[in-house]
Each structure stands twice: as structure tokens, then as C-alpha cells.
Design a protein around this motif. Structure first.
Motif, PDB file in Angstrom:
ATOM      1  N   HIS A 140     -32.210 -60.017  75.718  1.00  8.73           N
ATOM      2  CA  HIS A 140     -31.112 -60.593  76.508  1.00  8.73           C
ATOM      3  C   HIS A 140     -29.802 -59.819  76.396  1.00  8.73           C
ATOM      4  CE1 HIS A 140     -30.450 -64.800  78.503  1.00  8.73           C
ATOM      5  NE2 HIS A 140     -29.969 -63.830  79.246  1.00  8.73           N
ATOM      6  N   ALA A 147     -28.252 -58.341  79.632  1.00  3.19           N
ATOM      7  CA  ALA A 147     -27.484 -59.150  80.592  1.00  3.19           C
ATOM      8  C   ALA A 147     -25.988 -58.857  80.492  1.00  3.19           C
ATOM      9  CB  ALA A 147     -27.746 -60.639  80.372  1.00  3.19           C
ATOM     10  N   SER A 160     -25.761 -56.268  83.416  1.00  2.00           N
ATOM     11  CA  SER A 160     -25.865 -56.855  84.762  1.00  2.00           C
ATOM     12  C   SER A 160     -24.711 -57.821  85.003  1.00  2.00           C
ATOM     13  CB  SER A 160     -27.209 -57.556  84.939  1.00  2.00           C
ATOM     14  OG  SER A 160     -27.392 -58.551  83.956  1.00  2.00           O
ATOM     15  N   GLY A 161     -24.341 -58.552  83.955  1.00  2.00           N
ATOM     16  CA  GLY A 161     -23.254 -59.531  84.084  1.00  2.00           C
ATOM     17  C   GLY A 161     -21.929 -58.866  84.396  1.00  2.00           C
ATOM     18  N   TRP A 182     -26.985 -69.988  82.594  1.00  2.00           N
ATOM     19  CA  TRP A 182     -27.708 -69.329  81.497  1.00  2.00           C
ATOM     20  C   TRP A 182     -28.828 -70.264  81.048  1.00  2.00           C
ATOM     21  CZ3 TRP A 182     -26.009 -64.453  80.162  1.00  2.00           C
ATOM     22  CH2 TRP A 182     -26.568 -63.876  79.007  1.00  2.00           C
ATOM     23  N   HIS A 227     -28.545 -59.484  71.067  1.00  2.00           N
ATOM     24  CA  HIS A 227     -29.003 -60.377  72.152  1.00  2.00           C
ATOM     25  C   HIS A 227     -28.467 -61.795  71.983  1.00  2.00           C
ATOM     26  CE1 HIS A 227     -33.006 -62.215  70.376  1.00  2.00           C
ATOM     27  NE2 HIS A 227     -32.087 -62.127  69.454  1.00  2.00           N
ATOM     28  N   SER A 234     -24.492 -62.046  74.159  1.00  2.00           N
ATOM     29  CA  SER A 234     -24.250 -61.636  75.552  1.00  2.00           C
ATOM     30  C   SER A 234     -23.210 -62.489  76.272  1.00  2.00           C
ATOM     31  CB  SER A 234     -25.561 -61.686  76.334  1.00  2.00           C
ATOM     32  OG  SER A 234     -26.563 -61.026  75.615  1.00  2.00           O
ATOM     33  N   HIS A 253     -24.641 -65.757  89.147  1.00  2.00           N
ATOM     34  CA  HIS A 253     -25.518 -64.883  88.356  1.00  2.00           C
ATOM     35  C   HIS A 253     -26.417 -65.805  87.529  1.00  2.00           C
ATOM     36  CE1 HIS A 253     -26.031 -60.981  86.002  1.00  2.00           C
ATOM     37  NE2 HIS A 253     -26.714 -61.876  85.303  1.00  2.00           N
ATOM     38  N   SER A 313     -29.106 -66.121  84.755  1.00  2.00           N
ATOM     39  CA  SER A 313     -29.669 -65.353  83.641  1.00  2.00           C
ATOM     40  C   SER A 313     -30.744 -66.195  82.967  1.00  2.00           C
ATOM     41  CB  SER A 313     -28.560 -64.977  82.645  1.00  2.00           C
ATOM     42  OG  SER A 313     -28.947 -63.852  81.879  1.00  2.00           O
ATOM     43  N   ASP A 328     -33.827 -66.656  80.429  1.00  4.46           N
ATOM     44  CA  ASP A 328     -34.507 -66.218  79.207  1.00  4.46           C
ATOM     45  C   ASP A 328     -35.821 -66.993  79.114  1.00  4.46           C
ATOM     46  OD1 ASP A 328     -35.356 -65.962  76.484  1.00  4.46           O
ATOM     47  OD2 ASP A 328     -33.301 -65.442  75.917  1.00  4.46           O
ATOM     48  N   ASP A 361     -31.433 -62.257  86.015  1.00  3.28           N
ATOM     49  CA  ASP A 361     -32.022 -61.576  84.853  1.00  3.28           C
ATOM     50  C   ASP A 361     -33.271 -62.339  84.436  1.00  3.28           C
ATOM     51  OD1 ASP A 361     -29.516 -60.137  84.641  1.00  3.28           O
ATOM     52  OD2 ASP A 361     -28.730 -61.794  83.444  1.00  3.28           O
ATOM     53  N   VAL A 419     -35.627 -62.097  81.184  1.00  3.92           N
ATOM     54  CA  VAL A 419     -35.596 -61.353  79.922  1.00  3.92           C
ATOM     55  C   VAL A 419     -36.439 -61.983  78.812  1.00  3.92           C
ATOM     56  CG1 VAL A 419     -33.288 -60.387  80.367  1.00  3.92           C
ATOM     57  CG2 VAL A 419     -33.499 -62.567  79.151  1.00  3.92           C
TER      58      VAL A 419
END
Ligand SMILES: NC(=[NH2+])NCCC[C@H](N)C(=O)O
Length: 282
Positions: free
Chosen positions: A85, A88, A91-92, A106, A125, A128, A209, A211, A213, A255, A257
Motif C-alpha cells: 500500500h 498509493a 497515485s494519491g 480508503w 505501507h 500512506s 480516489h 484506494s 487494500d 488502487d 494493493v
């Protein structure tokens, strides 16, 4: 749509993650045109302050970020497939640079809001969200010089169930909206999504966005992750989250991940990824 993959594993300090992208490639999960970043290597365990593999991670974040700048057209959806992670952060930051008032959802068992000062593991990780908020080590926060940070009121967490006390203190202090996996079970995912969307809309968020996990999911369904925690989300809840967010917002980045093939059992995690992939790529 720009799809970038990364086999970053140093942020989780777990080499099991390293082959995740190869497995997904062999399983034909990755669409044509997917871009591959350079394989991550370590120069041996190093720590900078408390953070492990700091320089290797920073180099890789810069590479992902550069790759978005080189390949992604304004307005298209950016997908990042990992990898742990920590990626990210790259990308973030790219999303934050391109969209004012960005929202972030998230979906994770962990809050990833550790900083160099409070981390127990030293694993990046787990840092992030903090880095995107502008908190923590300056090099990690500003791995590319920037002025736009994520606003705490524009963040919603879903699925939390392994949050360290110092992280919880930050969530409370910054008044970040968060739903634990237990709350998803007791309130129902419909209510959680209704409230989450209403919260972000109240902040006037339009671009989001997402993300995701894999460890947000229940480890009996998705065992192939590094930091598994019992009592997570199921496939139906996961797809509901994705679909409601795609309906409510312009999802500018996604994302996916933390796939760790070494921990997978009977290809369950690969199968789960195959089932969510159409929604990831929507
Ligand atoms: N994205 C993740 N899997 N994060 C796990 C973080 C675990 C722990 N809180 C740490 O900071 O080390």
C-alpha cells in the motif's frame, strides 16, 4: 485509462508480495496495455530514522508518479495495481495534483496513518494516508515537491479493525470519518455507504480516489495478503462499496494493493481479484 503495476514489497517488508504482478499476468487478470514499473530491488535492510527501505521506496514512488505524468491524460481513470500500500502515496499525490478538493475512500483493515514518529513496525505501507495528508517525514510527504495535501474531512475509511492507539488518536484529533468492519456488520453496508457518500458530498467532493487494500476482505475469503486480520468484508459488501462510489462520484483513481501470492490458499485470492476486476476497471 492508464493501468500501472508495481511489485513494491519493501513497504510491507515482505518478499511474498514481489511476485504478485507476475501471478496476475499469468492468470490473464491484467488488461492489454498495462504498464509495468521496474522490478523493485533492495540494497539490504536499511532504516532512515525509523522507516525501512526509505530510499528504495522513494525512488519507486517517483517512478510511478513519473509514469502517470508520461502516460495519463487529464480526465482519464488511473489504476494502480500492487504491490504493497505504500505505492498509493504516488497515485494519491498524482490525483491530488490533478483534482482540487479530492476525496479519498480508503478501504482497508488498517488506517495507514502512522508516521515516522509513531510507527512501531517501521513499515512504510502503514504511512500512506499520513503522507497524503502532509503528515510525517518530509521526504516521504514531499517525494515530489508539492503544495496540495489531502484534507482530513475529505477522507472516509471503511473496514478498519487493526488500528494502533497512536493512529486512533490521530483519527480522532483530525476527526476523520471512519467505519470499522464491525460497524459495517452492525449498521449494514447500505447505511455505511449512504452516510459516507453524504459526508463527502457535504464537503463538495466530486472527484474520488478509491484506494482498495485486499486485507479489508475477510481472510477466509482472501487469504493472500501480508497483514491479514479476521472478520473482514465479503465480496458482496466490497462490490457494493465500489458500485455506490462509482455512481456517486467521478472515480479518478483506483488502487488495488497488497496481493501476496505466497499466502494465497487454493487460488482464492486470485479468484476474488478476478471477480472484482470488472468493477475496478469500470
Ligand atoms: N496497508 C497495510 N496492509 N497496512 C498495514 C499496516 C500495519 C501496521 N499498522 C503498521 O503500520 O505496520
Amino acid at each position: 485509462m492508464t493501468i500501472i503495476t508495481s511489485n513494491m514489497y519493501l513497504g510491507a517488508d515482505n518478499p511474498g508480495i514481489k511476485t504478485g504482478i507476475d501471478v496476475l499476468k499469468n492468470e490473464s487478470v491484467l488488461p492489454d496495455g498495462t504498464l509495468f514499473t521496474n522490478p523493485v530491488t533492495s540494497h539490504g535492510i536499511t532504516r532512515t530514522k525509523k522507516m525501512k527501505y526509505y530510499f528504495e521506496i522513494l525512488d519507486h514512488l517517483k517512478e510511478i508518479h513519473q509514469s502517470y505524468i508520461a502516460h495519463s491524460e487529464k480526465g482519464e481513470k488511473n489504476i494502480l495495481i500492487g504491490g504493497d500500500h505504500s505505492i498509493a502515496i504516488a497515485s494519491g499525490v498524482h490525483s491530488l495534483e490533478n483534482y482540487d478538493n479530492l476525496g479519498v475512500v480508503w478501504v482497508d483493515a488498517h488506517a495507514d496513518i502512522n508516521t515516522n514518529d509513531i510507527t512501531n513496525s517501521g513499515n512504510v505501507h502503514g504511512m500512506s494516508v499520513a503522507a497524503l495528508l502532509g503528515l510525517g517525514d518530509d521526504g516521504l510527504v514531499n517525494f515530489v515537491p508539492r503544495t496540495k495535501y489531502l484534507k482530513p474531512e475529505n477522507v472516509v475509511y471503511i473496514g478498519l479493525r487493526d488500528v494502533e492507539p497512536e493512529e486512533q488518536a490521530l483519527l480522532d484529533k483530525l476527526r476523520i470519518k471512519h467505519y470499522t468492519a464491525d460497524e459495517v456488520m452492525s449498521l449494514g453496508i447500505e447505511t455505511v455507504m449512504k452516510e459516507s457518500i453524504a459526508h463527502l458530498k457535504a464537503q463538495k467532493v466530486k472527484n474520488l480516489h478509491l484506494s482498495y487494500d485486499l486485507d479489508s476482505a475477510d481472510p477466509t475469503l482472501v487469504p493472500g495478503v501480508t497483514t491479514d486480520v479476521p472478520n473482514g468484508l465479503d465480496l458482496k459488501q466490497t462490490l457494493y462499496i465500489f458500485r455506490q462510489l462509482h455512481k456517486a462520484f467521478n472515480v479518478v483513481a483506483f488502487d488495488l494493493v497488497e496481493f501476496n501470492p505466497e499466502k494465497d490458499v487454493d487460488n482464492q485470492t486470485v479468484d476474488f481479484i478476478k471477480q472484482i476486476m470488472p468493477d475496478v476497471l469500470k
